[in-house]
Scaffold this active site. Structure first.
Site, PDB file in Angstrom:
ATOM      1  N   THR A  76       0.823  -1.213   0.000  1.00 49.09           N
ATOM      2  CA  THR A  76       0.000   0.000   0.000  1.00 49.09           C
ATOM      3  C   THR A  76       0.853   1.257   0.000  1.00 49.09           C
ATOM      4  O   THR A  76       0.700   2.130  -0.858  1.00 49.09           O
ATOM      5  CB  THR A  76      -0.907   0.002   1.246  1.00 49.09           C
ATOM      6  OG1 THR A  76      -1.685  -1.198   1.227  1.00 49.09           O
ATOM      7  CG2 THR A  76      -1.835   1.200   1.235  1.00 49.09           C
ATOM      8  N   ASP A 127       0.349  -0.506  18.638  1.00 51.01           N
ATOM      9  CA  ASP A 127       0.735   0.443  17.585  1.00 51.01           C
ATOM     10  C   ASP A 127       0.962   1.828  18.199  1.00 51.01           C
ATOM     11  O   ASP A 127       1.972   2.489  17.911  1.00 51.01           O
ATOM     12  CB  ASP A 127      -0.379   0.480  16.526  1.00 51.01           C
ATOM     13  CG  ASP A 127      -0.144   1.540  15.473  1.00 51.01           C
ATOM     14  OD1 ASP A 127       0.645   1.270  14.553  1.00 51.01           O
ATOM     15  OD2 ASP A 127      -0.742   2.622  15.571  1.00 51.01           O
ATOM     16  N   LYS A 132       4.402   4.447  18.724  1.00 47.33           N
ATOM     17  CA  LYS A 132       4.374   5.859  18.321  1.00 47.33           C
ATOM     18  C   LYS A 132       4.691   6.774  19.502  1.00 47.33           C
ATOM     19  O   LYS A 132       5.374   7.797  19.336  1.00 47.33           O
ATOM     20  CB  LYS A 132       3.015   6.190  17.716  1.00 47.33           C
ATOM     21  CG  LYS A 132       2.781   5.479  16.379  1.00 47.33           C
ATOM     22  CD  LYS A 132       1.335   5.605  15.906  1.00 47.33           C
ATOM     23  CE  LYS A 132       1.156   4.971  14.529  1.00 47.33           C
ATOM     24  NZ  LYS A 132      -0.287   4.859  14.158  1.00 47.33           N
ATOM     25  N   GLY A 144      -3.174   5.270   5.662  1.00 46.42           N
ATOM     26  CA  GLY A 144      -3.621   5.291   4.267  1.00 46.42           C
ATOM     27  C   GLY A 144      -2.451   5.464   3.333  1.00 46.42           C
ATOM     28  O   GLY A 144      -1.415   6.014   3.688  1.00 46.42           O
TER      29      GLY A 144
END
Lengths: 376, 376
Positions: free
Chosen positions: A10, A182, A186, A283
């Site tokens: 992606t 996740d 971060k 995305g």
């Protein structure tokens, strides 16, 4: 700039497309195990390592291995590295930044935190002029999508998760998102950059949303509160607290109003006060655009990591306190449950470290326990 | 870097303090007409111009004159210029960027838009990797403070304005804020940088909040809407629309939830989608921190303005349409008033240019007219 691109999934396809469109650099190799119909394809990392004209490796394959082996080999071959891989950078933080420094290559990972938000570069820039004292925000689009949908449509957690999976927002195995891992990576990267430290993964308190119910969400709403899962890291006089936890916010606050799969991350700076950054948290194109921005920074001469210091420290989660919502059947939690609150209770004010310790026992008794900090 | 600082008011003192604290540069001169007790004080701009070691002039005195004369003289003397003065830069845009280019000096004005938000540098950076198609936001803290307080406390406009003045958020003469002129300059600069154009001040549609009433605000609230004054600029295929107008937003949207005197400015980018920046829109330290960031960018070698192109264009405000709320006694507005809406009416969908033309006539009849666009 001549690039070896690792991974054509992606993000990788997005990086490839944007770089071609802007004519910003040459993508000479694309490493992928699949047979994809592009002329730059190679199955062999050695092709990239052996080509001395390749000055930059962009790693967007994800996962720890072989990403670790490829990234370190690239640095050792004198190539700069851009990566979007938070898991990799958070796990091998000390080693990777030391290796980049030793080899005199650039190492950037802006797309690893906040997707399309240039969060780490914003922190790096702010630090030139002022001290950062706090950072906090919505750092995971999948869980924000689930929580927003539970609130707005009254969905159960399971239904909201299934919808997120159907839309491609959540993985088939959603654990990394819904258990907060996740976000943990971060927060680690953000805290390391903001405070010039290196924090230890196992010391962070991480509470997820796997066990939240529609009854919880409904009760919060009736009290004018919205539940979001936040990553947080505070610094005071050298002591750093860092954690990931569901948090109950006033429903009319800006963080509570973050919709769908967006991210909103904020820092508190000495002079500028609170600054927040909102954008697509994931995305293809948002994340790819940030990886390309890293490449453009390198092309413009940027050679440093975001910070030159990385002092290994123990976390001080005893320094930050909240009242917590807790819903559990565990007997060991009984002493904490002070005040009825929807289907659960509110605790007295207690430190994150105290909740961290309590949760070890409570989870052993009741794996369906759900907790959320009440924002002040 | 050796700096001549023009102005030691609110922002100037902040710049002086932050630069001293960080040891980032030498402030050799501070130009002010007052007798302030600092060793760098001069009353004579010639001192700064004549000192060839001064490489950068930081203009934070505000107003058009003598800021214009000083800034152009500095550039002609080969000195780079950093300014926070949106009025100056928007008014003499073409001349100032041409002069900077001709003299080969840097010219930066990040603190001119968004106070503590590094908005123009964010636009500049985004444009390296992608096209910007829209920008919009809350760009004025004073009016946001007034509108927030009217909504939350049910205050009249006059009371909310007085409170803002008492707190130092609004000037004794608040016209530049409440009539939208401050936002107009910020939209001009933002559109110019985002779209590589030079727009004409007199072509922007500018509607302010001077005539909003507590009845308007109450009616909006009952319909689930919040009124904010927004600056906007859209680009499509070379056509640019730019305007400032009160806008009715869903009460649970992020923009509607911006509190107090904060700013929230967003762009839409081709690849990254919507990105928003939230922070203190004014105030000594946030604004000063951004002026210092500009200096640090110069010290790091930045020599360009935010864009290399500035094509003079006519605005295309006929390309963007809204339904408008309108409350007026003007007969010329009668044909526009389609649907009762609180104390006023909603129009059919009409272009910004149509409303701009209609308002000229309506205002001649009814100076208390208030309009607000209904966000889609």
């Amino acid at each position: 700039m001549i690039i070896g691109l690792l991974g054509f999934g992606t993000i990788g396809a997005g990086v490839y497309e944007i770089i071609k469109e802007r004519g910003a650099a040459e993508v000479r190799y694309v490493l992928d195990i699949r047979e994809i119909g592009i002329p730059e394809l190679t199955h062999n990392m050695e092709d990239i390592l052996a080509d001395s004209e390749v000055d930059t490796v962009v790693e967007v394959m994800g996962g720890l291995h072989p990403a670790y082996e490829f990234v370190t080999a690239a640095m050792k071959a004198g190539k700069s590295v851009v990566t979007a891989n938070k898991y990799l950078v958070a796990t091998f933080y000390d080693e990777l930044i030391a290796l980049a420094k030793e080899m005199g290559v650039a190492f950037r990972c802006t797309a690893a935190v906040g997707g399309g938000i240039g969060w780490l570069t914003a922190l790096e820039k702010a630090k030139r002029a002022e001290r950062i004292t706090a950072l906090e925000g919505i750092m995971n689009g999948t869980t924000n999508y689930i929580l927003s949908n539970m609130k707005e449509k009254g969905l159960s957690f399971e239904t909201a998760l299934s919808e997120a999976q159907a839309l491609g927002y959540a993985e088939a195995d959603p654990s990394a998102d819904i258990d907060g891992l996740d976000i943990m990576h971060k927060v680690m990267l953000s805290a390391n950059v903001a405070y010039d430290v290196s924090v230890k993964k196992e010391e962070l308190f991480v509470a997820g949303i796997r066990t939240i119910t529609d009854e919880d969400v409904k009760a919060f709403g009736e009290k004018g509160l919205t539940c979001k899962i936040l990553g947080s890291a505070f610094e005071n006089d050298g002591a750093v607290a860092a954690f990931v936890q569901p948090t109950l916010l006033p429903a009319d606050s800006m963080t509570a109003s973050v919709p769908a799969n967006f991210n909103l991350i904020s820092y508190e700076a000495e002079h500028s006060g609170k600054m927040s950054f909102f954008g697509q948290g994931a995305g293809r194109y948002p994340t790819a655009a940030n990886a390309v921005q890293d490449c453009l920074d390198l092309a413009a001469g940027k050679k440093e990591f975001y910070t030159n210091e990385s002092k290994q420290i123990a976390l001080s989660n005893d320094k930050v306190s909240y009242r917590y919502y807790i819903r559990t059947t565990a007997k060991s939690a009984k002493a904490l449950c002070k005040e009825p609150f929807g289907p659960g209770y509110l605790t007295e004010k207690m430190s994150v470290a105290e909740m961290q310790a309590a949760m070890v026992k409570i989870k052993a008794e009741d794996e369906k326990v759900f907790i959320a900090a009440l924002a002040e």
